[in-house]
Design a protein around this motif. Structure first.
Motif, PDB file in Angstrom:
ATOM      1  N   PRO A   1     -11.702 105.985  11.750  1.00 25.30           N
ATOM      2  CA  PRO A   1     -12.907 106.278  10.428  1.00 25.30           C
ATOM      3  C   PRO A   1     -11.797 106.908   9.397  1.00 25.30           C
ATOM      4  CG  PRO A   1     -13.541 106.877  12.637  1.00 25.30           C
ATOM      5  CD  PRO A   1     -12.385 106.844  12.954  1.00 25.30           C
ATOM      6  N   LYS A   2     -11.068 108.024   9.703  1.00 23.05           N
ATOM      7  CA  LYS A   2     -10.179 108.589   8.590  1.00 23.05           C
ATOM      8  C   LYS A   2      -9.315 107.470   8.038  1.00 23.05           C
ATOM      9  CE  LYS A   2     -10.323 113.100  10.929  1.00 23.05           C
ATOM     10  NZ  LYS A   2      -9.087 113.959  11.384  1.00 23.05           N
ATOM     11  N   MET A   3      -8.627 106.578   8.772  1.00 22.17           N
ATOM     12  CA  MET A   3      -7.467 105.719   8.367  1.00 22.17           C
ATOM     13  C   MET A   3      -8.325 104.543   7.650  1.00 22.17           C
ATOM     14  SD  MET A   3      -5.388 105.898  11.741  1.00 22.17           S
ATOM     15  CE  MET A   3      -4.012 104.665  11.450  1.00 22.17           C
ATOM     16  N   GLN A   4      -9.430 104.117   8.236  1.00 25.94           N
ATOM     17  CA  GLN A   4     -10.059 102.795   7.550  1.00 25.94           C
ATOM     18  C   GLN A   4     -11.536 103.159   7.288  1.00 25.94           C
ATOM     19  OE1 GLN A   4      -8.487  99.927   7.083  1.00 25.94           O
ATOM     20  NE2 GLN A   4     -10.306  99.238   5.987  1.00 25.94           N
ATOM     21  N   PRO A   5     -11.738 103.983   6.099  1.00 22.57           N
ATOM     22  CA  PRO A   5     -13.083 104.220   5.826  1.00 22.57           C
ATOM     23  C   PRO A   5     -14.134 102.859   5.789  1.00 22.57           C
ATOM     24  CG  PRO A   5     -11.634 105.173   4.113  1.00 22.57           C
ATOM     25  CD  PRO A   5     -10.685 104.226   5.110  1.00 22.57           C
ATOM     26  N   GLY A   6     -15.147 102.997   6.280  1.00 24.54           N
ATOM     27  CA  GLY A   6     -15.966 101.928   6.386  1.00 24.54           C
ATOM     28  C   GLY A   6     -15.907 101.024   7.509  1.00 24.54           C
ATOM     29  N   ALA A   7     -15.004 101.640   8.604  1.00 27.66           N
ATOM     30  CA  ALA A   7     -14.467 100.869   9.798  1.00 27.66           C
ATOM     31  C   ALA A   7     -15.848 100.728  10.790  1.00 27.66           C
ATOM     32  CB  ALA A   7     -13.321 101.596  10.547  1.00 27.66           C
ATOM     33  N   GLY A   8     -16.741 101.430  10.685  1.00 29.30           N
ATOM     34  CA  GLY A   8     -17.944 101.616  11.486  1.00 29.30           C
ATOM     35  C   GLY A   8     -17.882 102.398  12.408  1.00 29.30           C
ATOM     36  N   ASN A   9     -18.819 102.157  13.542  1.00 26.22           N
ATOM     37  CA  ASN A   9     -18.947 103.139  14.627  1.00 26.22           C
ATOM     38  C   ASN A   9     -18.061 102.769  15.858  1.00 26.22           C
ATOM     39  OD1 ASN A   9     -21.102 104.578  13.408  1.00 26.22           O
ATOM     40  ND2 ASN A   9     -22.456 102.705  14.035  1.00 26.22           N
ATOM     41  N   VAL A  10     -17.174 103.884  16.279  1.00 30.33           N
ATOM     42  CA  VAL A  10     -16.289 103.596  17.250  1.00 30.33           C
ATOM     43  C   VAL A  10     -16.895 104.184  18.531  1.00 30.33           C
ATOM     44  CG1 VAL A  10     -13.880 104.237  18.236  1.00 30.33           C
ATOM     45  CG2 VAL A  10     -14.198 103.955  15.817  1.00 30.33           C
ATOM     46  N   HIS A  11     -17.001 103.191  19.431  1.00 33.20           N
ATOM     47  CA  HIS A  11     -17.944 103.499  20.744  1.00 33.20           C
ATOM     48  C   HIS A  11     -16.730 103.084  22.080  1.00 33.20           C
ATOM     49  CE1 HIS A  11     -21.788 103.305  18.931  1.00 33.20           C
ATOM     50  NE2 HIS A  11     -21.539 102.208  18.501  1.00 33.20           N
ATOM     51  N   ILE A  12     -16.755 104.241  22.775  1.00 33.59           N
ATOM     52  CA  ILE A  12     -15.811 104.399  23.600  1.00 33.59           C
ATOM     53  C   ILE A  12     -16.339 103.990  25.127  1.00 33.59           C
ATOM     54  CG2 ILE A  12     -13.648 105.880  25.067  1.00 33.59           C
ATOM     55  CD1 ILE A  12     -13.688 107.644  22.426  1.00 33.59           C
ATOM     56  N   TYR A  13     -15.724 103.203  25.856  1.00 35.10           N
ATOM     57  CA  TYR A  13     -16.212 102.765  27.247  1.00 35.10           C
ATOM     58  C   TYR A  13     -15.868 104.143  28.164  1.00 35.10           C
ATOM     59  CZ  TYR A  13     -16.986  97.624  26.564  1.00 35.10           C
ATOM     60  OH  TYR A  13     -17.251  96.613  25.959  1.00 35.10           O
ATOM     61  N   PRO A  14     -16.614 103.956  29.270  1.00 37.08           N
ATOM     62  CA  PRO A  14     -16.360 105.221  30.336  1.00 37.08           C
ATOM     63  C   PRO A  14     -15.206 105.301  30.669  1.00 37.08           C
ATOM     64  CG  PRO A  14     -18.236 103.801  31.097  1.00 37.08           C
ATOM     65  CD  PRO A  14     -17.447 102.969  29.894  1.00 37.08           C
ATOM     66  N   LYS A  15     -14.664 106.763  30.750  1.00 33.84           N
ATOM     67  CA  LYS A  15     -13.326 107.147  31.212  1.00 33.84           C
ATOM     68  C   LYS A  15     -12.368 106.307  32.118  1.00 33.84           C
ATOM     69  CE  LYS A  15     -13.069 112.140  29.465  1.00 33.84           C
ATOM     70  NZ  LYS A  15     -12.804 113.231  29.889  1.00 33.84           N
ATOM     71  N   ALA A  16     -11.208 105.952  31.905  1.00 31.45           N
ATOM     72  CA  ALA A  16     -10.390 105.396  32.933  1.00 31.45           C
ATOM     73  C   ALA A  16     -10.224 106.478  34.182  1.00 31.45           C
ATOM     74  CB  ALA A  16      -9.126 105.076  32.436  1.00 31.45           C
ATOM     75  N   THR A  17      -9.990 105.951  35.369  1.00 32.62           N
ATOM     76  CA  THR A  17      -9.906 106.589  36.380  1.00 32.62           C
ATOM     77  C   THR A  17      -8.852 106.158  37.387  1.00 32.62           C
ATOM     78  OG1 THR A  17     -11.447 105.246  38.007  1.00 32.62           O
ATOM     79  CG2 THR A  17     -12.332 107.193  36.787  1.00 32.62           C
ATOM     80  N   GLU A  18      -8.288 106.994  38.169  1.00 28.92           N
ATOM     81  CA  GLU A  18      -7.140 106.707  38.974  1.00 28.92           C
ATOM     82  C   GLU A  18      -7.444 105.483  39.760  1.00 28.92           C
ATOM     83  OE1 GLU A  18      -4.956 109.764  40.672  1.00 28.92           O
ATOM     84  OE2 GLU A  18      -5.444 111.369  39.260  1.00 28.92           O
ATOM     85  N   ASN A  19      -8.642 105.486  40.174  1.00 25.09           N
ATOM     86  CA  ASN A  19      -9.104 104.191  41.202  1.00 25.09           C
ATOM     87  C   ASN A  19      -8.931 102.940  40.526  1.00 25.09           C
ATOM     88  OD1 ASN A  19      -9.784 105.734  43.242  1.00 25.09           O
ATOM     89  ND2 ASN A  19     -11.851 105.998  42.613  1.00 25.09           N
ATOM     90  N   SER A  20      -8.981 102.687  39.244  1.00 23.15           N
ATOM     91  CA  SER A  20      -8.831 101.472  38.440  1.00 23.15           C
ATOM     92  C   SER A  20      -7.405 101.230  37.885  1.00 23.15           C
ATOM     93  CB  SER A  20      -9.710 101.713  37.109  1.00 23.15           C
ATOM     94  OG  SER A  20      -9.435 102.537  36.348  1.00 23.15           O
ATOM     95  N   VAL A  21      -6.550 102.111  38.392  1.00 24.49           N
ATOM     96  CA  VAL A  21      -5.305 101.761  37.842  1.00 24.49           C
ATOM     97  C   VAL A  21      -4.174 100.665  38.598  1.00 24.49           C
ATOM     98  CG1 VAL A  21      -2.750 102.975  37.870  1.00 24.49           C
ATOM     99  CG2 VAL A  21      -4.884 104.322  37.190  1.00 24.49           C
ATOM    100  N   VAL A  22      -3.658 100.095  37.753  1.00 25.20           N
ATOM    101  CA  VAL A  22      -2.847  98.739  38.414  1.00 25.20           C
ATOM    102  C   VAL A  22      -1.295  99.487  38.506  1.00 25.20           C
ATOM    103  CG1 VAL A  22      -2.184  96.543  38.159  1.00 25.20           C
ATOM    104  CG2 VAL A  22      -4.486  97.344  37.569  1.00 25.20           C
ATOM    105  N   SER A  23      -0.647  99.147  39.548  1.00 29.60           N
ATOM    106  CA  SER A  23       0.776  99.251  39.600  1.00 29.60           C
ATOM    107  C   SER A  23       1.409  98.261  39.837  1.00 29.60           C
ATOM    108  CB  SER A  23       0.702 100.219  41.036  1.00 29.60           C
ATOM    109  OG  SER A  23       0.508  99.909  42.079  1.00 29.60           O
ATOM    110  N   LYS A  24       2.488  98.448  39.506  1.00 26.31           N
ATOM    111  CA  LYS A  24       3.571  97.120  39.623  1.00 26.31           C
ATOM    112  C   LYS A  24       5.002  98.014  40.007  1.00 26.31           C
ATOM    113  CE  LYS A  24       5.460  93.274  37.409  1.00 26.31           C
ATOM    114  NZ  LYS A  24       5.610  92.251  36.172  1.00 26.31           N
ATOM    115  N   THR A  25       5.519  97.440  40.863  1.00 23.73           N
ATOM    116  CA  THR A  25       6.656  97.564  41.481  1.00 23.73           C
ATOM    117  C   THR A  25       7.764  96.725  41.382  1.00 23.73           C
ATOM    118  OG1 THR A  25       5.956  99.214  43.364  1.00 23.73           O
ATOM    119  CG2 THR A  25       8.112  98.531  43.661  1.00 23.73           C
TER     120      THR A  25
END
Length: 207
Positions: A150-174
């Motif tokens: 909102p500071k960088m782009q006045p009039g951007a609208g409402n920023v809604h954040i989805y629920p926090k990420a958790t370690e259970n949802s993390v994807v790993s790649k070796t």
């Protein structure tokens, strides 16, 4: 000196005669490449959290215009999220102990944002050396985006954040794959072993 043409029977005899040598080179090749893969192997953890940037529809007559305007801006918002202003803010929001492990440049390089076709959802991804680090970085970035956009782009609208990420949802790649390296090494060892076998057979006949 006239070159000799080998028949399939000749080739088979040479291979059988030097089978032990070929097997040894195959095993050595696979083992060497397997050890190389283990030495180079590293695991990257990726956490993801999404946000939505949109306006409230106080005037239903202009709803479509507002939605289209928001859709046209998602790429811009995505660039903002992976830009330095937001990633630097995210770095400030990280736990102090993570500042000893990551620099601002490393956090900036770890963050990316993707848009979805015909959607106001923007997915934020962050890489880390552990699942915990990746989660901390992506959550800090989402929080920073909510404050900074909102500071960088006045009039951007409402920023809604989805629920926090958790370690259970993390994807790993070796990477790299040890199996692939062993297969490649074995194939190269087999090829080299056959070359040695034919070279030895040819040399014996020249002596």
């Amino acid at each position: 000196m006239k070159s000799k043409n080998y028949s399939m029977q000749d080739l088979s005899k040479i291979i059988v005669k030097n089978l032990l040598v070929i097997i040894i080179f195959t095993i050595l090749g696979g083992g060497t490449f397997g050890l190389l893969a283990k030495h180079k192997r590293s695991t990257t953890y990726t956490a993801e959290r999404s946000i939505v940037i949109s306006h409230n529809f106080s005037n239903s007559n202009k709803k479509n215009d507002v939605v289209n305007a928001d859709l046209s801006m998602t790429s811009t918002y995505s660039d903002m999220i992976s830009g330095r202003e937001i990633t630097n803010k995210a770095y400030e929001l990280l736990p102090k102990k993570m500042h000893k492990k990551y620099t601002e440049n490393q956090v900036a390089a770890a963050v990316s944002a993707d848009t979805h076709p015909e959607s106001l959802v923007i997915s934020i991804k962050a890489h880390g050396d552990s699942a915990k680090d990746a989660v901390a970085i992506v959550n800090a970035t989402a929080s920073a985006a909510k404050v900074e956009i909102p500071k960088m782009q006045p009039g951007a609208g409402n920023v809604h954040i989805y629920p926090k990420a958790t370690e259970n949802s993390v994807v790993s790649k070796t990477t790299p794959s040890t199996k692939k390296y062993v297969v490649i090494g074995s194939a190269l060892g087999l090829l080299f072993g056959m070359i040695v076998a034919f070279a030895v057979d040819t040399w014996k006949k020249l002596i």
